[in-house]
Design an enzyme around this catalytic site. Structure first.
Site, short mmCIF file in Angstrom:
data_model
loop_
_atom_site.label_atom_id
_atom_site.label_comp_id
_atom_site.label_asym_id
_atom_site.label_seq_id
_atom_site.Cartn_x
_atom_site.Cartn_y
_atom_site.Cartn_z
CG ASN A 7 -1.78 1.14 1.24
OD1 ASN A 7 -1.79 2.10 0.51
ND2 ASN A 7 -2.60 1.26 2.44
NE ARG A 91 -5.85 1.85 -0.11
CZ ARG A 91 -5.97 2.91 0.75
NH1 ARG A 91 -4.79 3.50 1.26
NH2 ARG A 91 -6.91 3.73 0.65
CG HIS A 180 -12.76 4.19 3.52
ND1 HIS A 180 -13.24 5.33 3.93
CD2 HIS A 180 -11.31 4.41 3.57
CE1 HIS A 180 -12.44 6.21 4.17
NE2 HIS A 180 -11.33 5.55 4.25
CG HIS A 208 -13.59 2.83 7.12
ND1 HIS A 208 -12.94 1.52 6.76
CD2 HIS A 208 -12.86 3.72 7.25
CE1 HIS A 208 -11.53 1.86 6.94
NE2 HIS A 208 -11.64 3.23 7.16
N GLY A 210 -12.56 6.22 10.37
CA GLY A 210 -11.08 6.15 10.55
C GLY A 210 -10.67 7.86 10.64
N GLY A 212 -9.62 9.04 7.67
CA GLY A 212 -10.55 9.23 6.75
C GLY A 212 -11.91 8.48 7.05
NE ARG A 241 -9.09 13.08 4.51
CZ ARG A 241 -8.97 11.80 4.23
NH1 ARG A 241 -10.09 11.26 3.48
NH2 ARG A 241 -8.10 10.78 4.61
NE ARG A 285 -6.14 7.93 20.39
CZ ARG A 285 -5.45 6.91 19.80
NH1 ARG A 285 -5.06 5.77 20.50
NH2 ARG A 285 -5.00 7.24 18.36
N GLY A 331 -10.24 2.90 13.09
CA GLY A 331 -9.85 3.42 14.34
C GLY A 331 -10.98 3.73 15.31
N GLY A 333 -14.49 3.67 14.86
CA GLY A 333 -15.67 2.88 15.02
C GLY A 333 -15.18 1.59 15.78
CG ASN A 335 -10.04 1.27 18.92
OD1 ASN A 335 -9.91 0.19 19.45
ND2 ASN A 335 -9.49 1.54 17.74
CD GLU A 384 -8.83 -0.47 4.60
OE1 GLU A 384 -8.27 -0.01 5.42
OE2 GLU A 384 -9.43 0.34 3.82
P1 ADP Z 1 -6.53 5.98 8.99
O1 ADP Z 1 -7.85 6.33 8.35
O2 ADP Z 1 -5.58 6.55 9.24
O3 ADP Z 1 -6.25 4.12 8.90
P2 ADP Z 1 -7.46 4.89 11.89
O4 ADP Z 1 -8.47 3.96 11.27
O5 ADP Z 1 -6.31 4.40 12.27
O6 ADP Z 1 -6.90 6.05 10.72
O7 ADP Z 1 -8.13 5.97 12.78
C1 ADP Z 1 -7.61 6.84 13.43
C2 ADP Z 1 -8.29 7.34 14.80
O8 ADP Z 1 -8.97 6.33 15.47
C3 ADP Z 1 -7.63 8.05 15.70
O9 ADP Z 1 -7.47 9.69 15.42
C4 ADP Z 1 -8.46 8.04 16.98
O10 ADP Z 1 -9.27 8.95 17.34
C5 ADP Z 1 -9.09 6.56 16.93
N1 ADP Z 1 -8.32 5.50 17.66
C6 ADP Z 1 -7.42 4.90 17.15
N2 ADP Z 1 -6.97 3.89 18.16
C7 ADP Z 1 -7.61 4.21 19.14
C8 ADP Z 1 -7.82 3.55 20.64
N3 ADP Z 1 -7.12 2.68 20.93
N4 ADP Z 1 -8.44 4.01 21.51
C9 ADP Z 1 -9.43 5.17 21.16
N5 ADP Z 1 -9.42 5.68 19.82
C10 ADP Z 1 -8.59 5.20 18.91
#
Ligand code: ADP
Length: 399
Positions: A7, A91, A180, A208, A210, A212, A241, A285, A331, A333, A335, A384
């Site tokens: 990727n 990818r 995505h 999704h 994250g 993005g 964004r 966070r 990330g 969704g 966590n 992915e």
């Molecule tokens: P990307 O689109 O770069 O792949 P991610 O899917 O990793 O991004 O999402 C990143 C976001 O997910 C971070 O900004 C944070 O808010 C959240 N996140 C990631 N890991 C955790 C965690 N362990 N606890 C809480 N929030 C988290």
């Protein structure tokens, strides 16, 4: 069968070697800041993380280092020889209208990917660098391209057309593409398996979330609507964004504030969304911590975010004439417990009810809705790279 998944971004290269027998990740890593003096690679294997400083001028040299030192080298190597790799899955961000599924990479496919560059001027050239580097390092290796846009090619026209003069679609292919797709496909398939139901019988909204973020309405296993647009800037507000907004704002920023096109682009991509409203951070966070301390703009940013996601879910009830299940992934969704809770609370009127105790988890595959909930809600961690490896295996085996 071992598949290498690549990727490539403009200054990064992520790789994963997957043994398809048990779908195990043998090793993975990320090369960052390629082309700068301080490039480094972080590798993860056997549960350990190692950072190696190794400046490289381009993707070719980055991939050479990955192959010679990290895959086959004495110290970090996991295989004896590159011949142990059976295929490479790449990818690709944008496949335009040309690609509705993953394909074996040929010279013709490379030309077609090049034709999609105007639609993704930052992303597609980087992916092509990865393909070219691989061709140099591993001659005759079968390679497969997996597109972020492909899954959404099943959208009906009324869901992808923009209300602009029609010739812009015909001549310049300005339309909604969605992104995505690999993740939306993976989690929608998985939730059907977990629910022990046929995907053909389900109306699923996949979220999704994250850095993005996009939502997708998956009806009977097919994408019928999604929130991102021509580019990954559209749809819901994201970490930094802007997502959807009045398009006149662009001209206003340029004319009234004297911003250049590049400056406006940068504001909308890097300084907006949750970061823009809260003024704190693009990371939820940090924003949640600030909200807990009483910061009003942090609270506003989170409320805005939850509201937009909930509104999009409700929209997709229209697209599919109903919803059976909502899936949270990526990330945020996977966590962010309070974000899931906040979104679901806004959907109570549709009969969504979650169990707060069960929702109190991170990164687990779990149903968080109660038995009374009219719409089921699941957390399904996305993968992915595995989806790319599965597509690659299937295509290479059936060629
Ligand atoms: P990307 O689109 O770069 O792949 P991610 O899917 O990793 O991004 O999402 C990143 C976001 O997910 C971070 O900004 C944070 O808010 C959240 N996140 C990631 N890991 C955790 C965690 N362990 N606890 C809480 N929030 C988290």
């Amino acid at each position: 069968m071992k598949i290498l998944v690549l990727n490539c971004g403009s200054s990064s290269l992520k790789y994963q070697l997957i043994d398809m027998e048990k779908e195990d990740v043998v090793t993975k890593g990320t090369y960052e800041r390629i082309g700068q003096d301080n490039s480094f690679v972080t590798i993860k294997q056997n549960g350990e993380k190692t950072r190696l400083e190794h400046p490289v001028a381009n993707h070719d040299l980055a991939l050479k280092f990955v192959m010679e030192e990290l895959l086959t080298g004495e110290k970090y190597g996991v295989i004896q020889d590159l011949n142990e790799i059976d295929a490479v899955g790449h990818r690709l961000v944008h496949g335009g209208e040309k690609f509705s599924s993953s394909v074996l990479i040929t010279d013709e496919v490379i030309e077609q990917i090049k034709e999609c560059i105007p639609l993704a001027p930052l992303h597609n050239p980087a992916c092509l660098l990865g393909i070219e580097a691989c061709k140099k390092q591993m001659k005759d290796m079968p390679m497969v391209a997996v597109f972020d846009t492909a899954f959404h090619q099943t959208m009906p026209k009324e869901n992808y057309i923009y209300p602009l003069p029609y010739e812009y679609y015909e001549k310049y292919k300005i339309r909604k593409y969605g992104f995505h797709g690999t993740s939306h496909k993976f989690v929608s398939k998985r939730v059907a398996e977990v629910m022990n139901q046929k995907i053909e019988d389900l109306k699923i909204v996949t979220c999704h979330l994250g850095q993005g973020a996009s939502l997708c309405a998956v009806d009977g296993g097919k994408s019928v609507n999604t929130s991102m647009g021509l580019t990954p800037l559209g749809g819901i507000a994201m970490c930094a964004r802007c997502g959807d907004m009045d398009p006149s704002i662009v001209g206003y920023l340029m004319d009234t504030l004297g911003k250049t096109k590049e400056e406006v682009n940068s504001i909308l991509n890097k300084e907006s969304g949750v970061l823009g409203i809260s003024g704190i951070s693009p990371d939820f966070r940090d924003v949640e911590a600030a909200k807990a301390e009483g910061n009003e703009r942090a609270a506003l940013a989170i409320d805005f975010y939850n509201h937009t996601v909930a509104e999009y879910i409700a929209r997709y009830a229209v697209s599919m004439q109903g919803i059976d299940v909502i899936v949270f992934t990526a990330g945020i969704g996977e966590n962010q417990i309070n974000i899931r809770k906040g979104i679901c609370e806004k959907l109570q009127f549709m009969g969504v009810e979650i169990d707060e105790n069960i929702n109190n988890c991170r990164g687990e595959e779990v149903e968080i809705s109660t038995s009374n909930s009219k719409i089921k809600v699941y957390v399904i961690p996305t993968d992915e790279e595995l989806m790319i490896a599965r597509d690659t295996k299937e295509i290479v085996e059936n060629r």
